[in-house]
Enzyme design. Structure first.
Site, PDB file in Angstrom:
ATOM      1  N   GLU A  81       0.826  -1.218   0.000  1.00 21.53           N
ATOM      2  CA  GLU A  81       0.000   0.000   0.000  1.00 21.53           C
ATOM      3  C   GLU A  81       0.857   1.264   0.000  1.00 21.53           C
ATOM      4  O   GLU A  81       0.439   2.309   0.496  1.00 21.53           O
ATOM      5  CB  GLU A  81      -0.964   0.021   1.203  1.00 21.53           C
ATOM      6  CG  GLU A  81      -1.815  -1.218   1.365  1.00 21.53           C
ATOM      7  CD  GLU A  81      -2.862  -1.383   0.284  1.00 21.53           C
ATOM      8  OE1 GLU A  81      -2.921  -0.536  -0.619  1.00 21.53           O
ATOM      9  OE2 GLU A  81      -3.599  -2.372   0.340  1.00 21.53           O
ATOM     10  N   GLY A  82       2.062   1.168  -0.543  1.00 21.62           N
ATOM     11  CA  GLY A  82       2.986   2.294  -0.567  1.00 21.62           C
ATOM     12  C   GLY A  82       4.064   2.112   0.481  1.00 21.62           C
ATOM     13  O   GLY A  82       3.761   2.060   1.684  1.00 21.62           O
TER      14      GLY A  82
END
Length: 491
Positions: free
Chosen positions: A304-305
């Site tokens: 998610e980053g």
């Protein structure tokens, strides 16, 4: 999530970033009527964005979707990597490049979101990926071979894929704080039980300062993590503001804090933290799965980053106002007369804005217990100090600031800690008002803020006077082989 991270990831990939969420936000009524009921009857969804050679820069994706001559379908070809649930999903969101459009005389890349059903044919499971942890997830490499998708399955219109992806990832990022907080609570529970049972040098290990300090930090940090998760989720549910910044800070703060908590749990439990639950059970001990939690948790600062990408994203969001003001003056497309006008507008703005950053912080809200007042004041003053330093950094480095990633990381760390402090304090005040006889929440918020203040002071002290250049030089020397002799005696 507290016991099985694979289950949390499975659910998150299905409903937070899979088909349901982008469909609810961007889908047409017809699309919602067609697909949403299927998820209530067992259909599994996935989100296909990452590619073998494209990670954090989706604008470079190579998966193509070409329109058919009659304009009624698109033909998708390409590969998607690390697609969670992809091996089993029967409906998925697939991001692909569609033909560029001419904007202001220049071609502009178009990335479009498609609803793809496995029953359409041409969706191939090339490989199920295996990882350090999360052994229970169905994650893999998918290949799309001439998959024929009707235009009715486009979400949000052509060219809206990146917007949909970024908006969807906001929701995905908010599942991370909840999941890692659950895992951290599991670790804390295992540590408290062990620290009350294990006796060393005549005392329970929880009575020794070295262990007690870790337990105190874990407990107060988990309180702050849960506060961040709850407040960010409430902001998302209200749908009144853009929460990109808050979602990113919540993800960054909680995943990094959780990793320290998991590491601390393994350290306190010692050999029993490193030993698998199956092995512990086989020899008659309680099967705390702390070792598995550590393997599962390592991915949290990556998916998610990554933490590094989150810091760059947060920094860009924080600088957005200043960038717009500066580019209105120095932008290459700005005419001379407009540039002069914009300069005076910017000057007038900063003539008021900049001095305000030296004024005292905001007033403390009513009803705040005295032990927490200094923390509220600290947040107000240091939020303005952060704004000043960010502005100074932009003035010093200008277009080179993006390359000063250590400097930006320190600024973001300050902002993230201030955000976490605000959430912890707000929740502590609320809980104390609900039950004035219990000061537990006040104690936890107090300790967390005291520790966060120490971190913030350290980050500020190293902003402009540091060893960043020397560190970078050593790294480049290593890459160029100057220290190759360090590797000479390995087999």
């Amino acid at each position: 999530a507290s016991y099985c991270a694979s289950t949390a990831v499975y659910l998150s990939a299905h409903q937070s970033i899979g088909v349901p969420q982008p469909l609810i936000v961007f889908g047409t009524e017809e699309q919602k009527q067609k697909f949403l009921p299927r998820f209530a009857t067992g259909s599994i969804s996935a989100f296909a964005l990452t590619e073998p050679d494209v990670g954090s820069d989706p604008a470079k994706m190579t998966t193509k979707a070409e329109p058919t001559p009659d304009g009624k379908h698109f033909i998708i070809n390409g590969e998607k990597l690390w697609c969670t649930n992809g091996i089993r999903a029967d409906i998925m969101v697939v991001m692909a490049q569609t033909p560029a459009k001419i904007v202001h005389g220049k071609p502009r890349q178009q990335i479009t979101a498609f609803i793809v059903e496995r029953s359409m044919g041409g969706v191939e499971n090339v490989h199920r990926c295996e990882f350090m942890g999360l052994k229970g997830i169905q994650n893999g490499l998918l290949r799309f071979n001439n998959v024929k998708v009707p235009v009715e399955n486009i979400i949000g219109g052509e060219g809206q894929g990146l917007k949909i992806a970024l908006t969807t990832l906001n929701t995905g990022r908010l599942t991370m704080p909840a999941a890692v907080t659950g895992a951290s609570k599991y670790c804390l529970q295992s540590v408290i039980e062990w620290s009350n049972e294990r006796v060393q040098w005549g005392s329970k290990i929880g009575k020794h300062e070295a262990v007690a300090s870790k337990i105190a930090a874990m407990t107060s940090t988990i309180f702050a993590m849960e506060s961040v998760s709850e407040i960010a989720s409430v902001m998302a549910d209200k749908k009144e503001t853009d929460i990109r910044l808050e979602a990113a800070m919540a993800k960054l703060a909680t995943t990094e804090a959780s990793w320290k908590i998991v590491d601390g749990a393994v350290q306190i439990r010692g050999g029993r933290g490193y030993e698998t639950a199956r092995s512990l059970k086989a020899r008659g001990e309680k099967p705390w799965a702390v070792e598995r939690v550590m393997r599962d948790a390592r991915i949290n600062t990556i998916i998610e980053g990554t933490s590094q990408i989150m810091r760059l994203f947060i920094a860009r969001e924080a600088m957005d106002m200043h960038v717009r003001n500066i580019m209105s003056v120095i932008g290459p497309r700005v005419s001379f007369f407009k540039r002069i006008g914009n300069f005076f507008k910017a000057f007038a703005f900063y003539a008021v804005w900049y001095p305000k950053q030296y004024l005292p912080g905001s007033t403390v809200p009513e009803g705040v217990p005295s032990r927490l007042m200094t923390h509220f004041k600290f947040i107000g003053c240091n939020a303005k100090k952060l704004a000043r330093h960010l502005f100074h950094a932009m003035m010093i480095y200008q277009t080179n600031l993006e390359g000063k990633q250590h400097l930006l990381a320190k600024l973001v760390n300050v902002g993230t800690d201030l955000f976490s402090m605000s959430c912890a304090l707000s929740r502590a005040v609320y809980l104390h008002q609900q039950n004035p006889s219990d000061d537990g929440a006040l104690e936890l918020a107090d300790l967390f803020c005291l520790q966060a203040r120490g971190r913030i002071r350290k980050q500020f002290s190293g902003l402009f006077f540091n060893r960043d250049k020397f560190v970078y030089k050593v790294a480049q020397n290593a890459l160029e082989g100057k220290y190759r002799w360090l590797e000479s005696d390995i087999f």
